[in-house]
Structures are given as structure tokens and as C-alpha cells.
Scaffold this active site. Structure first.
Site, PDB file in Angstrom:
ATOM      1  N   HIS A   1      60.040  43.782  13.392  1.00 19.61           N
ATOM      2  CA  HIS A   1      59.161  43.318  12.314  1.00 19.61           C
ATOM      3  C   HIS A   1      58.024  44.327  12.091  1.00 19.61           C
ATOM      4  O   HIS A   1      57.753  44.742  10.953  1.00 19.61           O
ATOM      5  CB  HIS A   1      58.607  41.946  12.702  1.00 19.61           C
ATOM      6  CG  HIS A   1      57.559  41.416  11.773  1.00 19.61           C
ATOM      7  ND1 HIS A   1      57.775  40.339  10.940  1.00 19.61           N
ATOM      8  CD2 HIS A   1      56.268  41.795  11.543  1.00 19.61           C
ATOM      9  CE1 HIS A   1      56.674  40.082  10.249  1.00 19.61           C
ATOM     10  NE2 HIS A   1      55.746  40.956  10.604  1.00 19.61           N
ATOM     11  N   GLU A   2      57.361  44.715  13.170  1.00 17.67           N
ATOM     12  CA  GLU A   2      56.234  45.650  13.061  1.00 17.67           C
ATOM     13  C   GLU A   2      56.703  47.037  12.631  1.00 17.67           C
ATOM     14  O   GLU A   2      55.986  47.740  11.907  1.00 17.67           O
ATOM     15  CB  GLU A   2      55.481  45.734  14.399  1.00 17.67           C
ATOM     16  CG  GLU A   2      54.874  44.418  14.860  1.00 17.67           C
ATOM     17  CD  GLU A   2      53.865  43.844  13.878  1.00 17.67           C
ATOM     18  OE1 GLU A   2      53.295  44.619  13.072  1.00 17.67           O
ATOM     19  OE2 GLU A   2      53.661  42.622  13.894  1.00 17.67           O
TER      20      GLU A   2
ATOM     21  N   HIS B   1      56.820  47.193   8.893  1.00 20.49           N
ATOM     22  CA  HIS B   1      55.530  47.565   8.308  1.00 20.49           C
ATOM     23  C   HIS B   1      55.275  49.061   8.452  1.00 20.49           C
ATOM     24  O   HIS B   1      54.894  49.744   7.493  1.00 20.49           O
ATOM     25  CB  HIS B   1      54.396  46.812   9.009  1.00 20.49           C
ATOM     26  CG  HIS B   1      54.383  45.343   8.792  1.00 20.49           C
ATOM     27  ND1 HIS B   1      54.441  44.755   7.552  1.00 20.49           N
ATOM     28  CD2 HIS B   1      54.301  44.314   9.684  1.00 20.49           C
ATOM     29  CE1 HIS B   1      54.394  43.445   7.674  1.00 20.49           C
ATOM     30  NE2 HIS B   1      54.312  43.148   8.954  1.00 20.49           N
TER      31      HIS B   1
ATOM     32  N   ASP C   1      50.697  38.584   7.495  1.00 17.02           N
ATOM     33  CA  ASP C   1      51.264  39.243   6.322  1.00 17.02           C
ATOM     34  C   ASP C   1      50.959  38.484   5.038  1.00 17.02           C
ATOM     35  O   ASP C   1      50.727  39.092   3.989  1.00 17.02           O
ATOM     36  CB  ASP C   1      52.780  39.393   6.494  1.00 17.02           C
ATOM     37  CG  ASP C   1      53.137  40.214   7.717  1.00 17.02           C
ATOM     38  OD1 ASP C   1      52.328  41.081   8.100  1.00 17.02           O
ATOM     39  OD2 ASP C   1      54.215  39.997   8.295  1.00 17.02           O
TER      40      ASP C   1
END
Length: 358
Positions: free
Chosen positions: A59-60, A63, A163
Site C-alpha cells: 500500500h505504502e 503512494h 488517504d
């Protein structure tokens, strides 16, 4: 982040795990043992937590790699018991770019959930409550699918620093501008954080921790954006100090200590006829004093790995760099010669004056 273990690097991004993560694993193992689980079940539960946090890392990275497309570097990704944090050097001021970066993380969880849904055989019936009470070999990947869906929904909450808060800020910024959009998103985030804390007292203490994290994250984001707005349009020359004390490389540690005691300076620029050679901090002086090096020239103990600013550089960029590096001060040059020094305290005073004038 202090007290963190480096797990490795992905695309040049350092992956760290904070020591408190061990407490989470210990709590999982203890909870399973209290329920009478055998060793295999305990290990399976720990494995599930690790699988969830592997999804968090992905997930990170969503980004971080999206930010990289816009020239924004990520210093590290840190795993904490409450989730992961990608330390981007900055967030883009372009709302479209921020929107895409904010959406990239949850999009990764959507892809993971979709892949699991396509691969796993369909359940013959709707799962009951017992299905979610304990991790087993039969429900391991179904639970992982469920967690990824929850991560998407949780991150959709419009509260900084999650987010959803960044998505809300980006959408509002298209019409209202970044500063006003940040104020609205941050205020909403803090209201939700208060609700988390209040509800956590009656439901789950873990929500209290999340609420505090969200509250202070929203507050910090709002303050930083407002500070950068005060600096917009100003250059380093306007915020630098021109009244400062310097040392030459031949000055001794004793000379430097005398200047330290005589004035308010804690850190010094070491220069020779306007050419910057290094910097010297109070900590370095104390270490030299402990080592009985009072007669040693400061040229032997100074730091030569220095970064400088030009008087025409943007003051906002200098402030961002100072916040990242935590350096005590930076030399400011004009035509290659020392013209002044700048530090975080001086820029904060500049911001305070501009704020008062408004």
C-alpha cells in the site's frame, strides 16, 4: 525513525519496522495462548499479521512509486503497530498529483482483494461470526481478502493523515486553494479523531491510539501548510541572519569555546576569507573538550559535508530542507561568498512576523 530495524530496500526506498511492532506480535501470541491455542495456531496467527503488514508495505509503495513519477522521493517506509507510514520528502501542491498519490495506496489494496477474490473458491454460504473469530488454514486467505477491503474503507475516512483526508484536500483545492482546503480537511479530521477517542473508551482502546494519531497528524499538516504559505514569494535573503559569529580553520577549540560562552551562538560557520569550509556544532566542541583537544584547530573537528543556500533560493524550499535534515544552520552564499546563515528558528521568527502583520 529511532529504534527501527531496516528490513531492506525496494526501488531505493528503505523499509523499516519500529520496535513496537514486536509488541503487536507478542500480544497476538499471548492472546492465542490464553485461548488455549497450540503452537501451530499461534504461528498461523502471527503469520497472518505479517501477511497483513506485507499488504500495508505494498500500500505504502503504491503512494511512494506514484510520487516518484512526479519527482518526489520517499526517504523510508516505517511499519508501526497501527499501520505503515511512507515518509515522502514533500506532498505536491498540484491537487491532481496529490489526488493520484493519495489514491494509489488504496488502489493497491483493491487489486490485492480482487486477485484473492478471483483465485479463491467461492464460499458455499455466508460466513458466520465464528468464521472471523480465529485464523485457520481454511480461512487465512479469505480473511486477508476481508482485511484489504477494510483497509480501503478505513483509508477512505476523510481525516488527515489518512488517504481519505488527502483525497478530500486535493478535491477541495481545485476550487478553494491548498491553504483553505487543508484547513477544512484538517478540522474535519480532528473532529473524527475526537470521536475515535471518545468511542474508544467504550469499545476498543486501540481506537484511542488511532484517534490521537489522526488528531495530531491533522494539526501538524494544517500548521505546515500555513507556514509554507507565509513563506511563498520570499527568498532566503529575506530570512537569513547577517549578524553572526564565524571561525577560521586555524582557530583552536579553546577559541571556539570562548566565543560560545561570550554570545548566544551554539553553532558556527568555519570560513576563510568568505569561502565556507565547514560547520562546527556545540556538540562537536563538547566532544573535543572531553577528549582534551582544547588546543586542536577547529579545522580538524569541523564537519565538511555541508549544504549551502543561495540568497536567491526560495525561502519555502530552505525551510523544507531544514525540517528534513534537522541541521542546526546552513551557510547562505552570494556569488559563491558567505553572505549570511539561516536556521529553523530564524525562519520561524520570519513566519511569526508575517502572521502578526496579517
Amino acid at each position: 525513525m529511532k529504534w527501527s530495524l531496516t528490513l531492506g530496500r525496494v526501488a531505493g526506498i528503505k523499509i523499516l519496522v519500529h520496535w513496537t511492532f514486536v509488541l503487536l506480535l507478542g500480544w497476538v501470541a499471548f492472546s492465542e495462548a490464553q485461548r488455549g491455542s497450540d503452537l501451530n495456531t499461534i504461528l498461523l496467527a502471527i503469520g497472518f499479521v505479517l501477511a497483513v503488514f506485507f499488504c500495508v508495505v505494498l500500500h505504502e509503495l503504491g503512494h511512494s512509486l506514484t510520487a516518484k513519477r512526479y519527482g518526489i522521493k520517499t526517504r523510508m517506509i516505517t511499519l508501526l503497530p497501527i499501520g505503515g507510514v511512507a515518509s515522502l520528502e514533500q506532498m505536491p501542491e498540484n491537487p491532481k498529483q496529490e489526488l493520484l498519490i493519495a489514491l494509489a495506496g488504496p488502489a493497491v489494496n483493491v487489486v490485492i482483494a480482487l486477485l484473492l477474490w478471483l483465485v479463491l473458491p467461492g464460499l458455499s454460504s455466508v460466513p458466520n461470526e465464528d468464521f472471523f473469530m480465529r485464523i485457520t488454514a481454511a480461512n487465512f486467505f479469505y480473511m486477508l481478502l476481508f482485511v484489504n477491503i477494510v483497509l480501503v474503507l478505513f483509508n477512505a475516512i476523510p481525516a488527515f493523515p489518512m488517504d481519505g483526508g488527502r483525497v478530500l484536500r486535493a478535491l477541495l483545492a481545485f476550487k478553494l486553494g491548498r491553504v483553505r482546503a487543508t484547513q477544512i480537511a484538517a478540522n474535519l479530521g480532528q473532529l473524527l479523531a475526537i470521536f475515535f477517542v471518545f468511542y474508544g473508551f467504550f469499545a476498543n482502546p486501540f481506537l484511542i491510539l488511532i484517534g490521537l494519531f489522526v488528531f495530531f497528524g491533522a494539526y501538524t499538516e494544517n500548521v505546515v501548510v500555513q507556514q509554507l504559505d507565509f513563506l511563498r514569494g520570499h527568498v532566503v535573503r529575506e530570512g537569513m541572519m547577517t549578524n553572526y559569529v564565524t571561525l577560521t580553520p586555524t582557530d583552536t577549540v579553546k577559541d571556539a569555546l570562548e566565543k560560545l560562552l561570550m554570545g548566544s551562538e551554539h553553532d558556527f560557520i568555519v570560513e576563510q576569507e568568505g569561502t565556507v569550509l565547514g560547520t562546527l556544532t556545540r556538540g562537536q566542541l563538547i566532544q573535543a573538550l572531553k577528549g582534551n583537544k582544547t588546543e586542536a584547530p577547529v579545522g580538524e573537528i569541523m564537519s565538511t559535508d555541508i549544504v549551502t543556500f543561495d540568497v536567491r533560493d526560495k525561502l519555502a524550499n530552505a525551510y523544507t530542507e531544514l525540517q528534513k535534515s534537522k541541521a542546526p544552520l546552513y551557510p547562505v552564499l552570494e556569488n559563491g561568498r558567505l553572505a549570511g546563515v539561516i536556521n529553523t528558528d530564524n525562519i520561524n521568527e520570519f513566519i511569526m512576523i508575517k502572521s502578526a502583520l496579517q
